[in-house]
Enzyme design. Structure first.
Site, PDB file in Angstrom:
ATOM      1  CG  HIS A 157       0.372   6.081  -0.736  1.00 52.43           C
ATOM      2  ND1 HIS A 157      -0.741   6.688  -1.245  1.00 52.43           N
ATOM      3  CD2 HIS A 157      -0.028   5.441   0.401  1.00 52.43           C
ATOM      4  CE1 HIS A 157      -1.781   6.425  -0.442  1.00 52.43           C
ATOM      5  NE2 HIS A 157      -1.377   5.662   0.542  1.00 52.43           N
ATOM      6  CG  HIS A 164      -1.731   1.165   1.482  1.00 49.50           C
ATOM      7  ND1 HIS A 164      -3.104   1.146   1.432  1.00 49.50           N
ATOM      8  CD2 HIS A 164      -1.397   2.436   1.809  1.00 49.50           C
ATOM      9  CE1 HIS A 164      -3.573   2.351   1.707  1.00 49.50           C
ATOM     10  NE2 HIS A 164      -2.553   3.163   1.941  1.00 49.50           N
ATOM     11  CD  GLU A 165       1.987   3.652   3.659  1.00 51.25           C
ATOM     12  OE1 GLU A 165       2.347   4.736   3.149  1.00 51.25           O
ATOM     13  OE2 GLU A 165       0.900   3.517   4.244  1.00 51.25           O
TER      14      GLU A 165
HETATM   15 ZN   LIG Z   1      -2.327   5.168   2.341  1.00 50.71          ZN
END
Ligand SMILES: [Zn+2]
Length: 376
Positions: free
Chosen positions: A71, A67-68
């Site tokens: 980003h 998830h990170e």
């Molecule tokens: Zn996030």
């Protein structure tokens, strides 16, 4: 964030584990192995429950990391470097060096994380479909991971800054109003509200246990709320500072009374003649006005006291070619960003090789506070 271990690099981004991550890793593993798996799947061996617990927990944090990474990779595509990704007690955090310059970029950067979690959730759901009734332990892992990744995506889409949903919300406000600071203020205020709601919800759970939730779930929710409220209000303050700095140049916000020290005195002379008498912790090293370097107490502490008499400040200073400097007509806001980006607290202001002043982070804050006190 201090006290984090460097684990290695992923796509050129430093990956770190904060010491609080080990606490959450143990909590998740234990609650899966002791409670969740035995409760849902009966009569499996204790060893199997533990193996499933550990594997599931590791895959869960790998999902948070993905998830990170989502980003981070999208922000890098948009030209914004990412310093590191840290896993800590409340999840993951990517240290993205600056904010997006356009609302569309911010929207993509913010949405990438939840989108990634949804995709991972979908993949685990597929794995569950193919393995259930066939390889039951794998189906068990896949089911929990599918569910938790969807929860992760939905939770992060709550529209309070600094959650991803808050960033999406800000980017939309920004696009429609064209006003970055006002959008930030609104999104961070909503973020504070979300934080307070979590704290209240947590207290409610502790005392009334709705939906069979335990006091522990309540405390956890309250802690997350407290963390979010803190992050939102510090972003709110930052946004006010940025606004207040807007339109000022370096020469208007610099200080000019910082001690300037020649490069050929010894460390003991510096300590005796400058540090004890002035109390300054930061020195500009210049010979006849020309900047040679800067020196902080940390540089001095790197030399043992016995050698202070024999060491010149020139030998321990940070020399000019390794320094970041500001120009007198540079925008004050861009200087603050420059400091944030390279983790420094002072910048000498240089014009034609000569030092004409110094900008320190705490001076910027003092400058803004005085202006606001005077109602300017
Ligand atoms: Zn996030």
């Amino acid at each position: 964030m201090g006290s984090a271990f460097n684990v290695g690099k992923l796509f050129g981004i430093q990956f770190k584990l904060h010491y609080t991550w080990f606490i959450i890793f143990v909590l998740v593993t234990v609650s899966l192995s002791w409670q969740y798996f035995p409760f849902v799947y009966h009569d499996w061996s204790p060893l199997l429950y533990w193996v499933l617990g550990i594997v599931t927990s590791l895959l869960f944090f790998a999902s948070v990391l993905a998830h990170e990474l989502a980003h981070s990779l999208v922000s890098r595509i948009n030209g914004i470097p990412v310093k590191s990704i840290t896993l800590f007690i409340f999840g993951g955090m990517a240290q993205i060096t600056r904010e997006a310059a356009r609302p569309g970029d911010e929207l993509k950067m913010a949405a990438a994380g939840p989108a990634c979690s949804l995709v991972i959730g979908g993949l685990f759901a597929l794995l569950w479909l193919f393995t259930r009734g066939v390889i039951e332990p794998i189906a068990a892992i896949a089911f929990w991971l599918a569910w938790i990744n969807v929860v992760l995506a939905v939770f992060n889409l709550i529209p309070g800054f600094p959650l991803d949903g808050g960033r999406v919300f800000r980017s939309l406000l920004w696009r429609f109003t064209g006003n970055y600071s006002r959008s930030t203020r609104i999104a961070t205020r909503v973020g504070q509200g979300v934080g307070y709601l979590f704290i209240l919800g947590g207290i409610f759970i502790v005392f009334w246990h709705p939906l069979g939730l335990s006091w522990f779930n309540g405390i956890w929710l309250a802690f997350i709320g407290w963390f979010l409220e803190n992050a939102a209000s510090s972003s709110y303050r930052q946004s006010k500072w940025r606004d207040a700095l807007h339109g000022f140049s370096a020469s208007q916000v610099m200080t000019t009374d910082n001690p300037v020290v020649p490069s050929d005195i010894t460390v003991s002379q510096l300590v005796q003649d400058y540090i004890f008498t002035s109390g300054y912790r930061f020195f500009i090293i210049a010979d006849e006005g020309l900047l040679e370097g800067i020196l902080t107490l940390d540089n001095i502490k790197s030399v043992s006291q016995q050698r202070w008499n024999a060491t010149l400040v020139r030998e321990i200073m940070t020399p000019v070619d390794q320094l970041k400097v500001a120009h007198p007509d540079q925008d004050a806001l861009s200087i603050l960003e420059q400091m944030d980006e390279s983790d420094i607290n002072q910048l000498p202001v240089v014009s034609g090789g000569r030092v004409i002043g110094l900008i320190a982070r705490d001076n910027l804050i003092r400058f803004l506070r005085i202006r606001s006190e005077l109602g300017l």
